[in-house]
Design an enzyme around this catalytic site. Structure first.
Site, PDB file in Angstrom:
ATOM      1  N   HIS A 143       0.816  -1.214   0.000  1.00 40.73           N
ATOM      2  CA  HIS A 143       0.000   0.000   0.000  1.00 40.73           C
ATOM      3  C   HIS A 143       0.858   1.276   0.000  1.00 40.73           C
ATOM      4  CE1 HIS A 143      -3.481  -2.446   1.261  1.00 40.73           C
ATOM      5  NE2 HIS A 143      -2.725  -2.952   2.201  1.00 40.73           N
TER       6      HIS A 143
HETATM    7  C1  BDR Z   1      -3.034   0.788   5.303  1.00 41.55           C
HETATM    8  O1  BDR Z   1      -3.252   0.293   6.615  1.00 41.55           O
HETATM    9  C2  BDR Z   1      -2.062  -0.205   7.159  1.00 41.55           C
HETATM   10  O2  BDR Z   1      -2.292  -1.481   7.670  1.00 41.55           O
HETATM   11  C3  BDR Z   1      -1.024  -0.179   6.071  1.00 41.55           C
HETATM   12  O3  BDR Z   1       0.233   0.186   6.605  1.00 41.55           O
HETATM   13  C4  BDR Z   1      -1.541   0.864   5.112  1.00 41.55           C
HETATM   14  O4  BDR Z   1      -1.079   2.148   5.448  1.00 41.55           O
HETATM   15  C5  BDR Z   1      -3.767  -0.096   4.307  1.00 41.55           C
HETATM   16  O5  BDR Z   1      -5.133  -0.111   4.577  1.00 41.55           O
END
Ligand code: BDR
Ligand code: CA
Length: 313
Positions: free
Chosen positions: A243
């Site tokens: 992400h």
């Molecule tokens: C986001 O949530 C976190 O778990 C990850 O680091 C990312 O920023 C994805 O939904």
């Protein structure tokens, strides 16, 4: 052109860690003025520590790391150990960092930096709940117009949610903060799940990190290996979504991404859909656009960039 000045706001998190490394591996394009930690994936005591572990791994103990807010604006903290493990960076064996945490509060660092720098010089890159950024905007409204751009990971439209059926984690944890940021008027670039779920670390991509034969490559492989077990089991996907590195990749090669400039509102009231990013993808309202909301990524191009930069460290 001098490198673009950025502040990384983060809750490491394996994908946050890879994003920080991508930025630190790109000094010609990006100058990391500082890293502000926020409570999110794990509590603040761990996210600030993890940010320092990552800087030490990249041999960049010169990067100042600050602890910011330890709880969302209006709700109690929701964490994601089920995804990231107890430490937030589960996977490889890690030593405690020795580089110091800065004494200044992360929010004050953001405010002081924006006040010191000329307008349009500093880009904010949030990769966790937006608590630090919103608190800085509330405490010092004069800095809002000085921000060049905010490039954040958060939200979803077609992919809807990953922490509730309606919400993505970063926005869900602090929707009130997200609302402040989305209404701030600062130019926003948003990397939602619609994009990040296409940036999957598949087995050959993990191998590419491992084959670099460097300590950084090994750590990235171990982190992404750990991280992917959750998504493979839950979604049956071929790997884990990276992400947060999408934000930094956009700063380096924006042409890898495509999206629409649209209105995005944050749901803060409904218990059912709290934290939902209500994105007007189809232009069905006359609400003013406030974000470049991405929808697609050239995943091979993204991984080529990532592996090339990680290999430099
Ligand atoms: C986001 O949530 C976190 O778990 C990850 O680091 C990312 O920023 C994805 O939904
Ligand atoms: Ca994150």
């Amino acid at each position: 052109m001098p490198p673009r000045k950025i502040i990384i706001d983060t809750d490491p998190g394996q994908d946050d860690a890879v994003a920080i490394l991508l930025a630190l591996g790109s000094p010609d394009e990006l100058e990391v003025l500082g890293i502000t930690a926020v409570a999110g994936n794990v509590p603040l005591a761990l996210t600030q520590k993890n940010a320092r572990i990552v800087c030490e791994l990249a041999d960049r103990t010169d990067i100042p790391v600050f602890a910011g807010c330890d709880a969302p604006l209006a709700h109690s903290l929701v964490t994601a150990e089920h995804v990231h493990g107890k430490t937030g960076l589960d996977g490889p064996q890690m030593d405690d960092p020795t580089m110091p945490l800065q004494e200044t509060h992360g929010v004050d660092f953001i405010i002081e930096t924006l006040r010191r720098e000329a307008a349009d010089n500093v880009t904010l890159v949030p990769m966790g709940p937006l608590t630090n950024i919103a608190t800085a905007f509330q405490k010092a409204p004069d800095i809002v117009e000085k921000v060049r751009e905010i490039v954040l990971m958060g939200g979803a439209y077609f992919e809807v949610g990953n922490i509730t059926p309606a919400a993505e984690f970063n926005i869900y944890v602090d929707p009130e903060a997200a609302e402040i940021v989305f209404k701030s008027g600062v130019p926003l670039v948003v990397m939602p799940l619609d994009v990040t779920h296409k940036a999957l670390v598949t087995a050959p991509r993990v191998d590419a990190f491992r084959k670099m034969g460097t300590r950084v490559g090994e750590m990235v492989a171990a982190w992404t290996d750990f991280f992917e077990r959750f998504d493979k089991a839950k979604y049956g996907s071929k790997g884990a979504p990276l992400h947060d590195p999408c934000t930094v990749a956009y700063l380096l090669q924006p042409e890898l991404f495509s999206g629409r400039t649209i209105n995005v509102e944050i749901e803060v009231k409904s218990p059912l859909t709290r934290g939902m990013t209500v994105a007007d993808w189809w232009y069905v309202t006359d609400r003013d656009a406030n974000a470049l909301f991405m929808g697609d990524v050239d995943a091979d191009g993204f991984f080529n960039l990532l592996t090339e930069r990680i290999a430099r460290l």
